[in-house]
Design an enzyme around this catalytic site. Sequence first.
Site, PDB file in Angstrom:
ATOM      1  N   GLY A 153       1.061  -1.309  -0.085  1.00  0.00           N
ATOM      2  CA  GLY A 153      -0.127  -0.007   0.013  1.00  0.00           C
ATOM      3  C   GLY A 153       0.962   1.120  -0.060  1.00  0.00           C
ATOM      4  O   GLY A 153       1.739   1.389   0.608  1.00  0.00           O
ATOM      5  N   ASP A 194       2.911  -0.191  12.271  1.00  0.00           N
ATOM      6  CA  ASP A 194       2.878  -1.492  12.843  1.00  0.00           C
ATOM      7  C   ASP A 194       4.017  -2.466  12.579  1.00  0.00           C
ATOM      8  O   ASP A 194       3.803  -3.830  12.710  1.00  0.00           O
ATOM      9  CB  ASP A 194       1.685  -2.392  12.398  1.00  0.00           C
ATOM     10  CG  ASP A 194       1.666  -2.496  11.079  1.00  0.00           C
ATOM     11  OD1 ASP A 194       2.490  -2.242  10.164  1.00  0.00           O
ATOM     12  OD2 ASP A 194       0.662  -3.432  10.483  1.00  0.00           O
ATOM     13  N   THR A 200       4.642   2.405   6.113  1.00  0.00           N
ATOM     14  CA  THR A 200       3.236   2.037   6.057  1.00  0.00           C
ATOM     15  C   THR A 200       2.589   3.239   7.112  1.00  0.00           C
ATOM     16  O   THR A 200       2.890   3.473   8.092  1.00  0.00           O
ATOM     17  CB  THR A 200       2.929   0.692   6.793  1.00  0.00           C
ATOM     18  OG1 THR A 200       1.370   0.449   7.232  1.00  0.00           O
ATOM     19  CG2 THR A 200       3.354   0.392   8.109  1.00  0.00           C
ATOM     20  N   ASP A 226       0.088   2.259   8.747  1.00  0.00           N
ATOM     21  CA  ASP A 226      -0.471   1.587   9.976  1.00  0.00           C
ATOM     22  C   ASP A 226       0.637   1.749  11.139  1.00  0.00           C
ATOM     23  O   ASP A 226      -0.042   1.473  12.402  1.00  0.00           O
ATOM     24  CB  ASP A 226      -0.761   0.086   9.603  1.00  0.00           C
ATOM     25  CG  ASP A 226      -1.897  -0.217   8.450  1.00  0.00           C
ATOM     26  OD1 ASP A 226      -2.288   0.662   8.244  1.00  0.00           O
ATOM     27  OD2 ASP A 226      -1.516  -1.240   7.779  1.00  0.00           O
ATOM     28  N   ARG A 259       1.014  -5.183  -4.847  1.00  0.00           N
ATOM     29  CA  ARG A 259       0.857  -6.389  -3.947  1.00  0.00           C
ATOM     30  C   ARG A 259       1.419  -7.514  -4.531  1.00  0.00           C
ATOM     31  O   ARG A 259       1.013  -8.746  -4.252  1.00  0.00           O
ATOM     32  CB  ARG A 259      -0.166  -6.442  -3.227  1.00  0.00           C
ATOM     33  CG  ARG A 259      -0.727  -4.987  -2.304  1.00  0.00           C
ATOM     34  CD  ARG A 259      -1.757  -5.425  -1.407  1.00  0.00           C
ATOM     35  NE  ARG A 259      -2.623  -4.204  -0.764  1.00  0.00           N
ATOM     36  CZ  ARG A 259      -1.892  -3.622   0.177  1.00  0.00           C
ATOM     37  NH1 ARG A 259      -0.794  -4.039   0.814  1.00  0.00           N
ATOM     38  NH2 ARG A 259      -2.451  -2.624   0.673  1.00  0.00           N
ATOM     39  N   ARG A 273      -5.157  -1.867   9.749  1.00  0.00           N
ATOM     40  CA  ARG A 273      -5.222  -3.174   9.699  1.00  0.00           C
ATOM     41  C   ARG A 273      -5.315  -4.114  11.175  1.00  0.00           C
ATOM     42  O   ARG A 273      -6.321  -3.465  11.699  1.00  0.00           O
ATOM     43  CB  ARG A 273      -4.100  -3.714   9.152  1.00  0.00           C
ATOM     44  CG  ARG A 273      -4.215  -4.790   8.134  1.00  0.00           C
ATOM     45  CD  ARG A 273      -3.054  -5.057   7.253  1.00  0.00           C
ATOM     46  NE  ARG A 273      -3.521  -5.205   5.829  1.00  0.00           N
ATOM     47  CZ  ARG A 273      -2.903  -5.383   4.799  1.00  0.00           C
ATOM     48  NH1 ARG A 273      -1.646  -5.327   4.908  1.00  0.00           N
ATOM     49  NH2 ARG A 273      -3.359  -5.303   3.464  1.00  0.00           N
ATOM     50  N   ASP A 288       5.621  -5.037   5.815  1.00  0.00           N
ATOM     51  CA  ASP A 288       6.254  -6.460   6.251  1.00  0.00           C
ATOM     52  C   ASP A 288       5.965  -7.176   5.183  1.00  0.00           C
ATOM     53  O   ASP A 288       7.152  -8.039   4.962  1.00  0.00           O
ATOM     54  CB  ASP A 288       5.212  -6.724   7.435  1.00  0.00           C
ATOM     55  CG  ASP A 288       5.962  -7.936   8.190  1.00  0.00           C
ATOM     56  OD1 ASP A 288       6.968  -7.672   8.558  1.00  0.00           O
ATOM     57  OD2 ASP A 288       5.191  -9.225   8.582  1.00  0.00           O
TER      58      ASP A 288
HETATM   59  O1  F6P Z   1      -1.371  -1.301   5.167  1.00  0.00           O
HETATM   60  C1  F6P Z   1      -2.105  -0.014   4.755  1.00  0.00           C
HETATM   61  C2  F6P Z   1      -3.336  -0.357   4.719  1.00  0.00           C
HETATM   62  O2  F6P Z   1      -3.788   1.044   4.117  1.00  0.00           O
HETATM   63  C3  F6P Z   1      -4.140  -0.751   5.752  1.00  0.00           C
HETATM   64  O3  F6P Z   1      -4.487   0.086   6.601  1.00  0.00           O
HETATM   65  C4  F6P Z   1      -5.499  -1.103   4.703  1.00  0.00           C
HETATM   66  O4  F6P Z   1      -6.150  -2.531   5.683  1.00  0.00           O
HETATM   67  C5  F6P Z   1      -5.044  -1.687   3.552  1.00  0.00           C
HETATM   68  O5  F6P Z   1      -3.828  -1.264   3.376  1.00  0.00           O
HETATM   69  C6  F6P Z   1      -5.887  -1.422   2.296  1.00  0.00           C
HETATM   70  O6  F6P Z   1      -5.064  -1.929   1.308  1.00  0.00           O
HETATM   71  P1  F6P Z   1      -5.655  -1.865  -0.287  1.00  0.00           P
HETATM   72  O7  F6P Z   1      -5.022  -0.394  -0.733  1.00  0.00           O
HETATM   73  O8  F6P Z   1      -5.116  -2.927  -0.866  1.00  0.00           O
HETATM   74  O9  F6P Z   1      -7.219  -1.845  -0.264  1.00  0.00           O
END
Ligand code: F6P
Length: 344
Positions: free
Chosen positions: A10, A129, A125, A127, A71, A171, A102
């Site tokens: 992301g 995390d 990130t 997040d 991804r 997340r 990660d």
């Molecule tokens: O890891 C970053 C994040 O924005 C999370 O907070 C969220 O759950 C996820 O990516 C969303 O992913 P995508 O952009 O694939 O919908």
Amino acid sequence: MKVGILTGGGDCPGLNAVIRGVVRVVHNGGGQILGLVEGWRGAIEGDFVPLHPANTDDIVDRGGTILGSSRTNPYKDEALVEKLIATFHRLGLDALVAIGGDDTLGVANRLFTERHLPVVGCPKTIDNDLSSTDVTFGFDTSINIVMEAVDRLRTTAESHRRVMVIETMGRHAGWIACYAGMATAADFILVPEVEVDFNRMCNLLVKRREAGKKYGVIVVSEGAKLPDSEEFVTRDAELDEFGHVKLGGVGELVADVIERRTGIETRWVTLGHLQRGGTPSAYDRVLGTRLGIHAGRLVIDRDFGKMVALRGTDIVAVPLSAAVGKLRTLDLDFLKEAEEFFQS
Ligand code: F6P
């Protein structure tokens, strides 16, 4: 020296600051940089754009990543790993800088330990995390976006005497919800680390209304689990290439419970990808730039298998192997502090 650089997973504000930092240091050291397009996909396919100070010096204020992201997981098929390694040699690369969370760093670590590819990692990130670093860039911008949104939602909630439920990203870690909830004086904050207590939250909202506060603000992290449920609330059953569920929808369910139990009119908002978009904060630009500079220095020193990290105010290098695979969930001391304000 020829160095590849990629951004995976992301996107988040501050990625371009890292790219700029790496490019400048490698360029100053006499090296060449290839920007691999769309994360590991570009590394597998050999899809790249040449990077140099002239085309990266003015990107620090731009959100997202100039390289694009994906991804893509090379380890979902060993043939892709072989192709990636062949591409690395075909492009004449001497090193690879992987900027990611990660998943991306997990791939970088395997490529280093199992295939001896000369890699350097940089954590990112919204997040917040990732273990082995105190803070990840992107997080600061993200909590400021949530804060601005909640400030706006507060005035409409107050006008209509409603409860407003705001669902944040994050997340399985409650950092964004906890920080943004604290910054906006939320009445209650729900995070994945603590089981949702609907009774306590609803009683609090009712008592506050009786005491004269006619509206409420609840911040809920997308990864919060409802009581008596082992499942996360998800948008659909599909998993991404790294096996992650697509979280989303818990805010609506929480709003529904509040309205049914308290009789107070309740609305919900999912902030979603707004939290990842747009221009990075000054903090994230500086952190991203510093991480980029230090990642560039590791490359020049040929000190591979490391990840740059923030410790206190210093940027340090830690082994990639120690940095991946461990989720850094919300430190509950932060929530305990926020909880001082959850008393009626
Ligand atoms: O890891 C970053 C994040 O924005 C999370 O907070 C969220 O759950 C996820 O990516 C969303 O992913 P995508 O952009 O694939 O919908």
